[in-house]
Scaffold this active site. Structure first.
Site, PDB file in Angstrom:
ATOM      1  N   ARG A  46       0.877  -1.124  -0.061  1.00 16.61           N
ATOM      2  CA  ARG A  46      -0.078   0.107   0.228  1.00 16.61           C
ATOM      3  C   ARG A  46       1.068   1.233  -0.137  1.00 16.61           C
ATOM      4  O   ARG A  46       0.617   2.377  -0.761  1.00 16.61           O
ATOM      5  CB  ARG A  46      -0.967   0.134   1.163  1.00 16.61           C
ATOM      6  CG  ARG A  46      -1.631   1.277   1.675  1.00 16.61           C
ATOM      7  CD  ARG A  46      -2.971   1.095   2.278  1.00 16.61           C
ATOM      8  NE  ARG A  46      -2.435   0.459   3.638  1.00 16.61           N
ATOM      9  CZ  ARG A  46      -1.873   1.180   4.379  1.00 16.61           C
ATOM     10  NH1 ARG A  46      -1.519   2.181   4.688  1.00 16.61           N
ATOM     11  NH2 ARG A  46      -1.703   0.295   5.620  1.00 16.61           N
ATOM     12  N   TYR A  98     -15.604  17.033 -16.819  1.00 12.22           N
ATOM     13  CA  TYR A  98     -16.242  15.526 -16.713  1.00 12.22           C
ATOM     14  C   TYR A  98     -17.183  15.436 -15.589  1.00 12.22           C
ATOM     15  O   TYR A  98     -17.195  15.921 -14.413  1.00 12.22           O
ATOM     16  CB  TYR A  98     -14.950  14.550 -16.495  1.00 12.22           C
ATOM     17  CG  TYR A  98     -15.275  13.073 -16.096  1.00 12.22           C
ATOM     18  CD1 TYR A  98     -16.054  12.425 -16.997  1.00 12.22           C
ATOM     19  CD2 TYR A  98     -14.880  12.635 -15.031  1.00 12.22           C
ATOM     20  CE1 TYR A  98     -16.528  11.016 -16.644  1.00 12.22           C
ATOM     21  CE2 TYR A  98     -15.229  11.201 -14.612  1.00 12.22           C
ATOM     22  CZ  TYR A  98     -15.886  10.497 -15.455  1.00 12.22           C
ATOM     23  OH  TYR A  98     -16.135   9.207 -15.267  1.00 12.22           O
ATOM     24  N   ASP A 166      -6.585  18.703 -15.481  1.00 13.32           N
ATOM     25  CA  ASP A 166      -6.501  17.224 -15.830  1.00 13.32           C
ATOM     26  C   ASP A 166      -6.110  17.231 -17.432  1.00 13.32           C
ATOM     27  O   ASP A 166      -6.748  17.847 -18.248  1.00 13.32           O
ATOM     28  CB  ASP A 166      -8.211  17.101 -15.934  1.00 13.32           C
ATOM     29  CG  ASP A 166      -8.381  15.635 -16.216  1.00 13.32           C
ATOM     30  OD1 ASP A 166      -7.837  15.038 -17.011  1.00 13.32           O
ATOM     31  OD2 ASP A 166      -9.560  15.107 -15.619  1.00 13.32           O
ATOM     32  N   LYS A 191      -7.561   5.915 -19.830  1.00 10.73           N
ATOM     33  CA  LYS A 191      -7.691   6.232 -21.036  1.00 10.73           C
ATOM     34  C   LYS A 191      -6.304   6.293 -21.909  1.00 10.73           C
ATOM     35  O   LYS A 191      -5.987   5.228 -22.265  1.00 10.73           O
ATOM     36  CB  LYS A 191      -8.256   7.913 -20.910  1.00 10.73           C
ATOM     37  CG  LYS A 191      -9.352   7.912 -19.967  1.00 10.73           C
ATOM     38  CD  LYS A 191     -10.300   7.140 -20.493  1.00 10.73           C
ATOM     39  CE  LYS A 191     -11.570   7.550 -19.559  1.00 10.73           C
ATOM     40  NZ  LYS A 191     -11.561   7.448 -18.120  1.00 10.73           N
TER      41      LYS A 191
END
Length: 374
Positions: A46, A98, A166, A191
């Site tokens: 983690r 978005y 972004d 993406k």
């Protein structure tokens, strides 16, 4: 090294002694200590994992940042980003963004005491004494508006704010927001970075080491980090990022130009078109136009006909992969936005968003033609 080379050799650190060309997938959840108070540099996955570190170092190099943190999804990355702020803080965002980001801001972040102003122009006018950051996409999703990053950075710098960009649509291959003055870059690695529609991922890249370390503590504490296998898949995808972006842009330009000539198409939003209002800014701040196109058709019936009759292009959410995908923002990416908000932004029942893949332009055009005529 050139960008194409960095995509493949952007992280020279080796993690084993076999001479493996690809970074190994270290599935171990934990790592043994060589002694008390000693560490190999990896303790618990983690906190950090060698496969994830390889990806993070590569993306940080491509974006020109001091470091990167990889998350399980783009929304996990955005959620972690919001943990930089405290109740009472205010963030200025562009109004076309978005739908998932909008949903997070309005349904989660607002509950936690943050407030947002969505500015369609004049970011400066929306800044308040309690404002802590400016959050932008460019080009925007789905209306393909272009925001002047350097101008936004100047405003942020003068007012002591963080500028968050972004960069999912153009990737560091075409656009480097940190070099234009941004403080943090956000990616949905699902993406273009991954590029094959087979892995979910999110990344944050910071310009300043202090901000990077704060984000790393948040990631370790909240735990929505990227798994070793997905880290490997995104690393693999990045190796072909440059060639994919070039080809998708080339095809998108052909398809967008064809769309402008179709009687049933009333508007085409592609930043590579010279008539696009953001074309000149794009030429100034970016090295290309990408593969994302939005377009409006004459009525809802035609929109539905296209969605239900495309054969090569697939009616599905997401973008940036080798397969071309067409999306209905009003019912998919922006479904949770109130109807009046959607309509005011131009996201109506006639708007479609096309992510151009690696198929031939000729076949994509033929597919859209037969769908409109079905």
């Amino acid at each position: 090294m050139d960008f194409e080379t960095l995509c493949i050799h952007g992280n020279t650190k080796k993690y084993d002694t076999t001479g493996a060309i690809c970074v190994p997938i270290f599935t171990s959840a934990t790592f043994a200590h060589p002694g008390v108070g000693k560490s190999t540099g990896f303790d618990y996955s983690r906190t950090q994992n060698p496969t994830r570190e390889h990806l993070e170092n590569t993306v940080a190099t491509l974006e020109g940042g001091c470091g990167a943190i990889a998350f399980s999804t783009g929304m996990a990355a955005t959620s972690a980003l919001m943990e930089l702020f405290s109740p009472g803080d205010h963030i200025v965002s562009i109004d076309d963004l978005y739908g998932g980001s909008y949903r997070l801001f309005e349904k989660i972040s607002a509950k936690n005491g943050l407030s947002f102003t969505y500015a369609n122009s004049g970011i400066s006018a929306a800044i308040r004494p309690e404002t802590k950051a400016i959050f932008i996409e460019t080009p925007t999703n789905p209306m393909m508006q272009v925001i002047d990053i350097a101008a936004a950075a100047k405003t942020a710098r003068e007012r002591g704010l963080l500028l968050i960009v972004d960069n999912t649509f153009l990737t560091p291959y075409f656009q480097k927001p940190l070099k234009l003055g941004a403080d943090i870059v956000l990616h949905s690695g699902t993406k273009y970075l991954g590029g094959h529609n087979d892995a979910l991922a999110g990344l944050l890249v910071a310009k300043d080491i202090e901000v990077c370390e704060r984000l790393r503590v948040i990631a370790n504490t909240t735990g929505a980090i990227l798994s070793p296998f997905e880290s490997y898949l995104i690393t693999r995808g990045i190796k072909t990022l440059a060639v994919r972006m070039e080809r998708q842009q080339e095809t998108a330009n052909i398809v967008a130009s064809w769309l402008t000539q179709q009687e049933k198409i009333t508007a085409v939003y592609y930043i590579g078109l010279p008539k696009h209002p953001g074309h000149e800014i794009t030429l100034k701040q970016s090295g290309g136009f990408g593969g994302m196109i939005s377009f409006s058709v004459c009525d809802e019936e035609v929109a539905v006909k296209i969605l239900e009759h495309v054969k090569i292009i697939q009616y599905a959410e997401s973008l940036g992969g080798v397969e071309s995908l067409i999306t209905y923002p009003a019912l998919q990416t922006h479904a949770d936005m109130p109807q009046n908000e959607r309509i005011s932004r131009g996201i109506d029942s006639r708007l479609l968003r096309l992510s151009v893949g690696l198929e031939s332009a000729k076949d994509l055009i033929a597919d859209l033609t037969q769908a409109m005529e079905a």
